[in-house]
Design a protein around this motif. Structure first.
Motif: not given
Length: 758
Positions: A426-450
């Protein structure tokens, strides 16, 4: 057409029972299929081997255990070999034949362990058991059949409407998982008025069930005695949970493998549903091959779409039947032919120096020179050996490399080459990468679940991550990858989700000094403007300088001009069979070495590593005693780094033991990279002439006159004050560095202020 202008669509063809016609034409009916499945499970034998010359009963032995298994893995290739027609029916109509296969498993289980009914003295059933059998109408849970396959999976984006309702085998990477939930498989309903019980079967997948609005038993009784037709009323049923059968379900999101996505394309993803024993078996970042049924579900359209004879838009999803997780050592296609085995072993059966020279030549051939960096990139691609200790801890085997230095030294080209060559990258650039983009994130889906969604280092599990412009990352984002680089895990505690993800990946990073170029007037700490905590996690740190030498400049110019002169004809480059063959050979050889080779240290190699580590520590200790400061600390992590480099060099040769020759080359690479970076400083810079030394002594005297002992002043203020009386800024900066090295001056406030100590 109605009053609103909507047009109704009517079927003009007569109603024909097509299913009955298909059953007549079909070669295998469901009744025949059950008998054939039983024959397959009882009599299929594996390939003969030394322990079993006639083969083993693969599935009979798996079922003939003391405790009944909860699931049974069935290889689809075995079914094809046993009965091709039956396998074809299962592939075309899995929703009809998979329940029959599970029933056949139950038949085989009952034949292997016949059930004994409890009798009393008179031979009659026990009253308690008789009452239980009379009242319970819900069927018992069956053994789950998990289908696997050895065939080549088809791309996720190739699924179309023609595949709906059929069995498909696709690869991908799990990027998000939901919480587990419960669904009824066989629902027992009881009338609240007359206690009549019925059992309703719930279809698989996202399908639900319609609860009857009226009680048929009471309705029929009321008609017989001449009473009202529906004495129990409307909606009389309630669910009896203790008599129903429930299963676990979980939603996952499957995405195409990053290396399969063409340039300019967005990676496709698809929802998948896993059930029963497969729930909570995969985490984000897991690379899988899924055997499943391609089904559709309503997208939750408007009421206008759902009713009135309209056909709603359907969204595809996979109902998972079996999951194959890819092994940690190899990614991509881990199957090798006999010809590849012979070719790779012949390639590795050469002297070590010759082997290493050949591999260096294949690493980024368009880049001139940089042999040591190419060897380090080769170590990163092959990696060392991951160790699992009895106490549950692990030691990473991946090699992390940092390229730091001047621009236009092909740092980014090395990253792009690794992206194209590594089995997983996976290729990425440091300027356009955040901590969540490099590691993991928790998102809320359409069914209101995380949902837990993995980032770049999770998606590259088992491969490598290329991070360009590493110095442009924010400090808090760079700190987020500390755990991922050393422990190779990512701990998550967000939105009530507490878990740990794997990030078994190597890191290849490229960075520039703070001023853009490596400045000889600055110390190594100022040029390598990164925290010690992140530097210690890199196994090799290369200071890449753009040296201005006539002979070297001429060679680089000839090399670049030849590349541009031969790059005009794009068709010639695309059709070059030799270059393409070498690229594919290197990629397959890396996959082969990572899959089959696990080198270990020999006794003599361990002794060499021990002596070298003690020598490096003593040198750094002496340097600190004389007032110097190492830009890169030499700790136990650096000893483990040399071990990993030695193991990767042995893996290049497909050897199982690390020899002294491998350790010597690993120490040399470590010397020209990390040790050189640690030794860099004012004392090791350009040698000063006699006039420059006299000039520095004069400037030091002026600085001491300007700055009293114990006084603190801004460094910029000192330089500007001496510049007003005609002192060169270069000389003032160099004198301050020399005085700081000796300990006469101490820097404060990140080098912005200076305090005179002596």
């Amino acid at each position: 057409m109605d009053d609103d202008g909507e047009q109704y669509v009517y079927d003009e063809e007569p109603v024909v029972d097509h299913e009955l016609e298909r059953r007549r034409e079909r070669g295998v009916t469901p009744a025949q299929a059950r008998m054939k499945f039983v024959d397959f499970l009882r009599n299929f034998r594996s390939a003969p081997d030394a322990a079993a010359p006639d083969g083993r009963f693969t599935y009979r032995d798996a079922l003939d255990q003391t405790t009944a298994p909860k699931d049974l893995k069935v290889c689809f290739d075995d079914l094809i070999a046993h009965d091709g027609e039956l396998a074809r029916e299962l592939r075309i109509r899995p929703n009809e034949y998979l329940p029959i296969l599970e029933e056949a498993v139950e038949d085989v289980l009952e034949s292997l362990r016949p059930t004994e009914r409890t009798l009393d003295i008179g031979g009659a059933l026990n009253e308690e058991e008789e009452d239980r059998n009379a009242r319970s109408t819900a069927p018992r849970a069956t053994v789950q059949v998990k289908l696997t396959s050895k065939e080549i999976p088809r791309p996720l984006r190739s699924l179309s409407s023609s595949d709906v309702g059929t069995l498909v085998y696709v690869p991908g990477i799990v990027i998000a998982t939901s919480k587990a939930r419960t669904k009824a498989k066989h629902m027992t309903l009881e009338c609240k008025t007359c206690s009549n019980r019925i059992t309703v079967d719930v279809a698989a997948g996202y399908s639900g069930v319609n609860v009857p609005r009226h009680c048929n038993a009471s309705a029929s009784r009321g008609t017989q005695v001449g009473q009202e037709a529906n004495p129990c009323g409307t909606d009389p049923f309630r669910i009896v949970p203790e008599k129903s059968v429930f299963i676990d379900q979980q939603n996952i999101k499957l995405q195409e493998n990053p290396e399969c996505v063409q340039a300019g394309e967005m990676p496709r993803n698809m929802s998948a549903l896993i059930e029963r024993t497969m729930v909570l078996s995969v985490v984000p970042g897991t690379r899988v091959k899924i055997m499943g049924v391609y089904e559709t579900t309503s997208g939750g359209g408007s009421k206008r779409e759902r009713g009135g004879g309209k056909v709603a838009v359907r969204h595809g999803y996979l109902r998972v039947i079996g999951i194959d997780e890819e092994s940690e050592g190899a990614r991509g296609d881990a199957h090798f032919s006999d010809a590849e085995h012979t070719e790779f072993k012949t390639f590795a059966n050469r002297p070590f120096k010759e082997m290493l020279k050949d591999l260096r030549a294949r690493i980024a051939p368009a880049i001139f020179g940089s042999d040591d960096i190419k060897a380090a990139v080769a170590c990163l691609l092959f990696s060392g050996t991951r160790k699992h200790h009895p106490d549950g801890t692990t030691r990473r085997g991946d090699v992390n490399v940092l390229l730091l230095g001047d621009p236009s030294t092909a740092k980014s080209q090395f990253l792009k080459f690794v992206e194209r060559t590594a089995p997983v990258c996976v290729y990425t650039s440091g300027k356009g990468s955040s901590a969540a983009g490099l590691t993991a994130s928790v998102i809320r889906g359409a069914d209101n679940e995380f949902y837990l969604e993995g980032g770049a280092m999770v998606l590259a599990d088992g491969g490598c991550v290329c991070i360009d412009e590493f110095d442009k990352m924010r400090d808090e984002d760079r700190v987020a990858i500390h755990e991922a680089m050393e422990q190779q895990t990512i701990s998550i505690a967000k939105a009530g989700i507490t878990t740990m993800l794997n990030s078994r990946t190597a890191v290849l990073a490229a960075a520039n000094p703070p001023s853009g170029r490596y400045d000889d007037l600055k110390t190594a700490q100022e040029n390598i403007d990164l925290q010690t905590t992140i530097l210690s996690r890199f196994d090799m740190i290369f200071i890449v300088r753009d040296a201005r030498e006539y002979e070297r400049d001429m060679q680089i110019a000839d090399h670049v001009l030849n590349i541009h002169a031969g790059g005009g004809d794009e068709l010639a480059l695309v059709s070059d069979p030799v270059q393409e063959k070498e690229r594919q050979f290197l990629k397959r050889y890396i996959e082969y070495a990572r899959a089959v080779c696990r080198p270990r240290l020999s006794e003599r190699a361990m002794k060499m590593l021990e002596d070298s580590y003690v020598r490096y520590r003593e040198e750094m200790r002496e340097r600190k005693r004389t007032g110097g400061h190492a830009a890169v600390p030499i700790t136990v992590r650096q000893l483990e780094a040399i071990i990993r480099i030695s193991e990767s060099l042995a893996k290049m040769c497909l050897q199982t033991v690390v020899t002294e020759e491998h350790v010597q080359e690993a120490l040399r690479l470590f010397e020209v990279s990390t040790i050189d970076a640690a030794r860099s400083g004012v004392a090791d810079m350009v040698v000063l002439s006699a006039e420059q030394r006299e000039e520095l002594q004069v400037v030091e005297t002026q600085i001491k006159q300007k700055l009293a002992i114990g006084a603190t002043m801004s460094k910029r203020h000192v330089i500007d004050d001496l510049a007003r009386i005609g002192v060169n800024e270069w000389a003032v900066t160099r004198a301050l560095l020399v005085m700081t090295q000796r300990g006469d001056i101490q820097e404060r406030a990140e080098g912005r202020r200076v305090t005179r100590m002596h």
